[in-house]
Write an enzyme that holds these catalytic residues in place. Structure first.
Site, PDB file in Angstrom:
ATOM      1  N   GLY A 205      49.937  90.348  34.132  1.00 27.87           N
ATOM      2  CA  GLY A 205      49.669  91.752  33.798  1.00 27.87           C
ATOM      3  C   GLY A 205      50.537  92.226  32.657  1.00 27.87           C
ATOM      4  N   ASN A 206      50.521  93.507  32.421  1.00 26.90           N
ATOM      5  CA  ASN A 206      51.382  94.076  31.375  1.00 26.90           C
ATOM      6  C   ASN A 206      51.877  95.444  31.835  1.00 26.90           C
ATOM      7  OD1 ASN A 206      49.523  96.223  30.321  1.00 26.90           O
ATOM      8  ND2 ASN A 206      48.247  94.432  29.937  1.00 26.90           N
ATOM      9  N   ARG A 207      52.654  96.100  30.991  1.00 26.52           N
ATOM     10  CA  ARG A 207      53.397  97.288  31.432  1.00 26.52           C
ATOM     11  C   ARG A 207      52.612  98.597  31.289  1.00 26.52           C
ATOM     12  NH1 ARG A 207      58.753  95.216  31.434  1.00 26.52           N
ATOM     13  NH2 ARG A 207      59.627  97.263  31.808  1.00 26.52           N
ATOM     14  N   SER A 208      51.358  98.530  30.888  1.00 27.65           N
ATOM     15  CA  SER A 208      50.616  99.786  30.679  1.00 27.65           C
ATOM     16  C   SER A 208      50.449 100.555  31.995  1.00 27.65           C
ATOM     17  CB  SER A 208      49.229  99.469  30.106  1.00 27.65           C
ATOM     18  OG  SER A 208      48.428 100.619  30.162  1.00 27.65           O
ATOM     19  N   ALA A 271      45.384  98.417  27.685  1.00 30.33           N
ATOM     20  CA  ALA A 271      46.103  97.229  27.235  1.00 30.33           C
ATOM     21  C   ALA A 271      45.390  96.046  27.876  1.00 30.33           C
ATOM     22  CB  ALA A 271      47.558  97.301  27.674  1.00 30.33           C
TER      23      ALA A 271
END
Ligand code: CTP
Length: 397
Positions: A205-208, A271
């Site tokens: 995943g990512n930090r969005s 994102a």
């Protein structure tokens, strides 16, 4: 937007009643003509003199002892909006069933003006099925609900139920009077970071957080657009738009492409993961099998796909999260993906982009123009993005 607007500010009996003083002050500062209406419960928490001193008119507290013989109909007819902050479970229930047992509930039932309800109560009460059902019914009737936030509650408890910040409440009221310059447009916004599964419990995943996307969707709604939010983040409570929850880049692509043809404006604020595991394990990968090697493959580039099949009159907006060479990287993305605008932010700057309530962006257009914003709230950024888009659309007509 609030100048000279006649606002009835209802205050009910909860510990958050003291925050209504700040809501009143901010509404008056924004130019509104505010009439406070305090319930008997509210008067146990705050004095009417405070509101008398701050508001545009004396506070009203009863159906029976005001100068005017029928104060509820006078209030109801002259109000351009009625805001209840804080709203107790009792007031919400009374409004839902049409019970008028005091001045505020009578005025709510008598008014045809838009109503904004800002609940505040203990978490157990907030989560009760009756309270949630009452709010859902009110929302279906067109009442705007400003959900409470997490935080400290009366008696030292912590949890969901704290009144929304006065700044948020005043912004929601101002939105009621926002120019409806996007009426007739269908806007699709994507939000959040996609999650690409490795196995049933793990993902890349990512930090969005999805906050910028939600701010864009809410801004478009307040300007009169029909809005679809395709989100990989938690869906908003009491949403005012169509919400399509997705998890992966592939799901987001399918949801967006299915709807793209009918959309006038598409804003890819999500994102989207660039890579995903080439093979997703059906079972949880066990530790005793050693450290796994996860082979990655590229995900579809949704924005580029949209750019290559853009409909006439459609405006396509991408985002660019960069950590260096902001403008040149963003300009390259703008052209490579066939977008009309790229909203670029330098996420290495403190307080900008992922997981923050604030942002600072440069909006680049395919025509070569650019707009720079201050470091400000994500909602303000959303306003500037749509101001820029709408100005360009007006120029192209
Ligand atoms: N985007 C997309 N599909 C992808 C990746 C990105 O639609 N698979 C969109 C994003 O929603 C955003 C824009 O493309 O609007 C730019 O995303 P970004 O991650 O900054 O750019 P990338 O093309 O992934 O380039 P890089 O990661 O190399 O910076």
């Amino acid at each position: 937007m609030l100048a000279d607007r006649r606002i009835v500010l209802g205050v009910t009996g909860g510990i958050a009643a003291y925050k209504a003083v700040e809501v009143c002050r901010r509404l008056v500062d924004a130019g509104a003509h505010v009439t406070p209406v305090l319930t008997a419960g509210a008067l146990r928490f705050v004095g009417r003199t405070t509101f008398d001193a701050l508001a545009s008119e004396r506070a009203e507290t009863s159906l029976w002892d005001e100068e005017h013989p029928i104060p509820h109909t006078r209030l109801a007819r002259t109000a351009e909006a009625v805001v209840v902050a804080p709203a107790t479970a009792r007031l919400i229930a009374a409004y839902r069933i049409g019970l008028s047992d005091d001045l505020l509930s009578a005025a709510l039932i008598a008014t045809e003006a838009p109503v904004v309800i800002c609940p505040a109560m203990h978490t157990e009460m907030w989560e009760h099925v009756a309270v949630q059902e009452n709010l859902r019914v009110l929302a279906e009737r067109g009442v705007t609900i400003v959900p409470p936030e997490e935080g400290r509650l009366a008696g030292g408890d912590v949890g969901k139920g704290r009144l929304a910040e006065p700044e948020t409440i005043v912004r929601v009221v101002a939105d009621l009077f926002a120019p409806k310059d996007m009426e007739g447009l269908h806007v699709l916004v994507t939000a959040g970071g996609t999650r690409e599964p490795i196995d049933p419990v793990r993902f890349i995943g990512n930090r969005s957080s999805g906050r910028q996307g939600l701010a864009l969707a809410s801004e478009a709604v307040s300007r009169g657009a029909k809005v679809t939010l395709v989100t990989a983040a938690a869906p908003p409570e009491q949403p005012t738009m169509e919400v399509v929850p997705v998890e992966t880049a592939a799901e987001m692509e399918a949801a967006v492409l299915e709807r793209a043809e009918g959309c006038d404006v598409i804003v890819m604020a999500a994102a989207v993961a660039d890579f995903r595991p080439a093979v997703v394990s059906a079972d949880k990968i066990k530790k005793e099998r050693g450290v796994p090697v996860v082979e990655l493959e590229a995900t579809p580039d949704i924005l580029a796909n949209l750019g290559s099949s853009k409909k006439p009159g459609q405006t396509l907006v991408g985002f660019a999260a960069e950590t260096f060479d902001l403008r040149s990287n963003a300009a390259e993305k703008l052209h490579r993906k066939g977008a009309d605008f790229i909203v670029a932010n330098d996420v290495s700057v403190p307080g900008v982009g992922f997981e923050h309530d604030t942002n600072q962006v440069v909006i680049l257009s395919a025509e070569g123009t650019h707009v720079e914003t201050e470091h400000t709230s994500k909602r303000e950024i959303a306003r500037t993005v749509f101001d820029t888009i709408m100005a360009a659309r007006a120029g192209n007509q």
